[in-house]
Write an enzyme that holds these catalytic residues in place. Structure first.
Site, mmCIF file in Angstrom:
data_model
loop_
_atom_site.group_PDB
_atom_site.id
_atom_site.type_symbol
_atom_site.label_atom_id
_atom_site.label_comp_id
_atom_site.label_asym_id
_atom_site.label_seq_id
_atom_site.Cartn_x
_atom_site.Cartn_y
_atom_site.Cartn_z
ATOM 1 N N GLU A 157 0.800 -1.236 0.000
ATOM 2 C CA GLU A 157 0.000 0.000 0.000
ATOM 3 C C GLU A 157 0.832 1.285 0.000
ATOM 4 O O GLU A 157 0.595 2.191 0.799
ATOM 5 C CB GLU A 157 -0.960 -0.009 1.193
ATOM 6 C CG GLU A 157 -1.868 -1.220 1.200
ATOM 7 C CD GLU A 157 -2.831 -1.270 2.392
ATOM 8 O OE1 GLU A 157 -2.751 -0.386 3.264
ATOM 9 O OE2 GLU A 157 -3.671 -2.185 2.427
ATOM 10 N N GLU A 262 -6.087 -10.700 -1.470
ATOM 11 C CA GLU A 262 -6.877 -10.519 -0.234
ATOM 12 C C GLU A 262 -8.364 -10.483 -0.587
ATOM 13 O O GLU A 262 -9.128 -9.637 -0.103
ATOM 14 C CB GLU A 262 -6.470 -9.216 0.468
ATOM 15 C CG GLU A 262 -4.987 -9.154 0.799
ATOM 16 C CD GLU A 262 -4.580 -7.937 1.621
ATOM 17 O OE1 GLU A 262 -5.457 -7.225 2.156
ATOM 18 O OE2 GLU A 262 -3.366 -7.702 1.720
HETATM 19 C C1 XIL Z 1 -6.334 -6.440 8.197
HETATM 20 C C2 XIL Z 1 -6.617 -7.651 9.086
HETATM 21 O O1 XIL Z 1 -7.484 -8.528 8.403
HETATM 22 C C3 XIL Z 1 -7.242 -7.211 10.388
HETATM 23 O O2 XIL Z 1 -7.356 -8.309 11.285
HETATM 24 C C4 XIL Z 1 -6.403 -6.110 11.037
HETATM 25 O O3 XIL Z 1 -7.059 -5.625 12.183
HETATM 26 C C5 XIL Z 1 -6.152 -4.974 10.065
HETATM 27 O O4 XIL Z 1 -5.570 -5.475 8.873
HETATM 28 N N1 XIL Z 1 -4.938 -4.678 3.602
HETATM 29 C C6 XIL Z 1 -3.934 -5.484 4.064
HETATM 30 C C7 XIL Z 1 -4.207 -6.392 5.206
HETATM 31 O O5 XIL Z 1 -2.862 -5.551 3.440
HETATM 32 O O6 XIL Z 1 -3.051 -6.612 5.977
HETATM 33 C C8 XIL Z 1 -5.321 -5.881 6.076
HETATM 34 O O7 XIL Z 1 -5.607 -6.875 7.058
HETATM 35 C C9 XIL Z 1 -6.535 -5.558 5.248
HETATM 36 C C10 XIL Z 1 -6.219 -4.506 4.215
#
Ligand code: XIL
Length: 371
Positions: A157, A262
């Site tokens: 990101e 994701e």
């Molecule tokens: C999220 C997790 O799923 C949660 O448990 C945590 O509280 C916050 O992060 N983008 C990403 C992930 O790259 O690491 C994030 O994961 C969601 C958005």
């Protein structure tokens, strides 16, 4: 019974259960990983209870359905490197052991990210100290897991929505070359590990152009980058199929792997003006923003099935260049979307429901794979 004997017996029993699960996983024709074996890797994010195998629902389900996993939180900086000279490798080591036990690949997540940073990093004031942290962090962790994990999300990101670099602590203190430097350090520390850039909304044309420029810059510096991950946090009715298709074409033209890292499809109203996956964003709850606390209406279920089916049709069309699809969690109960961007909602974004039962979408996409 003497302690050493008990230990040996327990170890043998664990090994038998482990290999029985692996054999079951490999022979279950109707699992996701089996269905897509010839197409792409199929993954899930794992939380602590799943890594420690205390989550009963996941014990056989994960090795049956998935052949690659990403730690949802435990390799993020705030957990694995909470203080300047303190690292917590326990859970990451357990994950490596888990992967070995079941023959599952690990995509480590992540090394450099502006979110979920420990306080000591947020408080660093001068550039030299941040540079020292940056080098130590990447080198120590990447070297420890080299050859033990399959791949790493090196930078997560780093882009803003307009495709320019996010004004993170790293950009501000280290300058715009920090991303190339992160990959350079990782390449040196982890020569046997694939190195990826990962972000959300990079299917969107403006942000995509920024990601392409970034990848080209890394390549032009003679530094290795093996793939790009499109996170894929989307909303029902708004899955950007056309942009996704164009992104697959443009990213793969750079000669790197394209992954969906994701994936989840939120069925709840988006309280924000635009699509984002910025974990720092929060909104207020209300009944209209949490419309399905006790179950999903059939009409929404049908739409949900269609959204996943359309998406997987596209993924299959580009199976030559799409190397992995990872869901952000195993089942709806576990999804981060129950608590983000609003705490305490009931969301239904994944292929397995709250009781870890496969949904219609699961069977439909498996059918697609067989066609
Ligand atoms: C999220 C997790 O799923 C949660 O448990 C945590 O509280 C916050 O992060 N983008 C990403 C992930 O790259 O690491 C994030 O994961 C969601 C958005």
């Amino acid at each position: 019974m003497p302690k050493p004997l008990r230990f040996i017996i327990l170890t043998i029993v664990a090994a038998i259960i482990g290999s029985a699960t692996m054999i079951y996983a490999q022979t279950n024709k109707n699992s996701l990983q089996k269905a897509f074996k010839a197409d792409f890797l199929i993954g899930t994010a794992m939380n602590t209870a799943q890594i420690e195998e205390s989550d009963q629902q996941s014990i056989t389900l994960i090795p049956t359905e998935f052949n690659v996993v990403t730690p949802e939180n435990i390799m993020k900086c705030e957990i694995i490197h909470p203080q300047w000279d303190k690292y917590n490798f326990d859970l990451a080591d357990k994950l490596v052991a888990y992967g070995k036990k079941y023959g599952i690949k690990i995509n480590a997540h992540n090394l450099i990210w502006h979110s979920q940073l420990p306080l000591f990093v947020k408080n660093i004031k001068n550039a030299d100290s941040l540079k020292m942290f940056f080098e130590n962090h990447i080198t120590t962790i990447a070297a420890r897991y080299d050859g033990k994990v399959y791949s790493w999300d090196i930078v997560n990101e780093a882009l803003d929505e307009d495709g320019t670099l996010r004004k993170s602590i790293f950009l501000q203190k280290l300058g715009p070359d920090y991303i190339v430097e992160a990959f350079r350090l990782a390449q040196k520390a982890a020569p046997h590990t694939e190195l990826y850039y990962n972000d959300y909304n990079i299917e969107d044309p403006k942000k995509r152009a920024g990601a392409i420029a970034l990848i080209k810059k890394i390549q032009a510096a003679g530094v290795r980058i093996d793939g790009v991950g499109i996170q894929g946090h989307w909303h029902l009715g708004k899955v950007p199929l056309k942009n996704i298709e164009e992104s697959i074409k443009e990213f793969s033209a750079l000669g790197i792997k394209v992954m969906f890292t994701e994936l989840d499809i939120s069925v709840l109203p988006n309280p924000l003006a635009h699509n984002t996956a910025d974990v720092n964003v929060q909104a207020q709850n209300s009944a209209t923003l949490n419309p399905y606390p006790t179950g999903l209406p059939d009409s929404v279920k049908t739409e949900f099935t269609k959204a996943y089916t359309d998406l997987f049709k596209l993924f299959l069309q580009y199976k030559k260049v799409v190397s992995r699809i990872t869901f952000w969690g195993v089942n709806d109960a576990q999804s981060w979307l129950n608590d983000w961007p609003i705490k305490g909602r009931t969301n239904y974004p994944l292929l397995f429901d709250r009781n870890a039962k496969p949904k219609e979408a699961y069977y439909k996409i498996i059918e697609l794979a067989k066609q």
